[in-house]
Design a protein around this motif. Sequence first.
Motif, PDB file in Angstrom:
ATOM      1  N   THR A  66       0.599  32.432  70.687  1.00 36.77           N
ATOM      2  CA  THR A  66       0.058  31.219  71.295  1.00 36.77           C
ATOM      3  C   THR A  66       0.466  30.028  70.447  1.00 36.77           C
ATOM      4  N   ILE A  67       0.710  28.915  71.123  1.00 37.33           N
ATOM      5  CA  ILE A  67       1.098  27.686  70.432  1.00 37.33           C
ATOM      6  C   ILE A  67       0.293  26.526  71.008  1.00 37.33           C
ATOM      7  N   THR A  68       0.159  25.475  70.222  1.00 39.22           N
ATOM      8  CA  THR A  68      -0.530  24.268  70.664  1.00 39.22           C
ATOM      9  C   THR A  68       0.459  23.114  70.607  1.00 39.22           C
ATOM     10  N   SER A  69       0.558  22.374  71.713  1.00 42.60           N
ATOM     11  CA  SER A  69       1.479  21.240  71.776  1.00 42.60           C
ATOM     12  C   SER A  69       0.898  20.040  71.031  1.00 42.60           C
ATOM     13  N   LYS A  70       1.699  19.009  70.876  1.00 41.96           N
ATOM     14  CA  LYS A  70       1.240  17.779  70.236  1.00 41.96           C
ATOM     15  C   LYS A  70       0.086  17.160  71.012  1.00 41.96           C
ATOM     16  N   GLU A  71       0.074  17.418  72.332  1.00 43.07           N
ATOM     17  CA  GLU A  71      -0.978  16.889  73.203  1.00 43.07           C
ATOM     18  C   GLU A  71      -2.224  17.784  73.195  1.00 43.07           C
ATOM     19  N   LYS A  72      -2.228  18.798  72.329  1.00 47.13           N
ATOM     20  CA  LYS A  72      -3.357  19.729  72.163  1.00 47.13           C
ATOM     21  C   LYS A  72      -3.531  20.678  73.355  1.00 47.13           C
TER      22      LYS A  72
END
Length: 87
Positions: free
Chosen positions: A41-47
């Motif tokens: 899982t990853i989180t983008s800059k926009e959360k």
Amino acid sequence: MKRAMLDCNIHDYIEVACLYKIEVMLTLKDGNIVKGIPIITITSKEKEEFLTFRVKSLSEDIDINLLSIKFMEAISYNNYFARISFI
């Protein structure tokens, strides 16, 4: 404005699927179905949270927004889950 988030227990099942490379079928809220292996899982800059997903028929992994998933069903047998509802 508060962002929508998944329950922690659903995150646990995703992490288990990633850890043990459990082949799954994802049913998305738009009706599409994808089969493959969850990687991380990853989180983008926009959360926004995404699941990096390996589909055998594709040459590159795809990122699926966690909030777009309706169900995750195990294809390969495991002791952790059979079908998880994200809604």
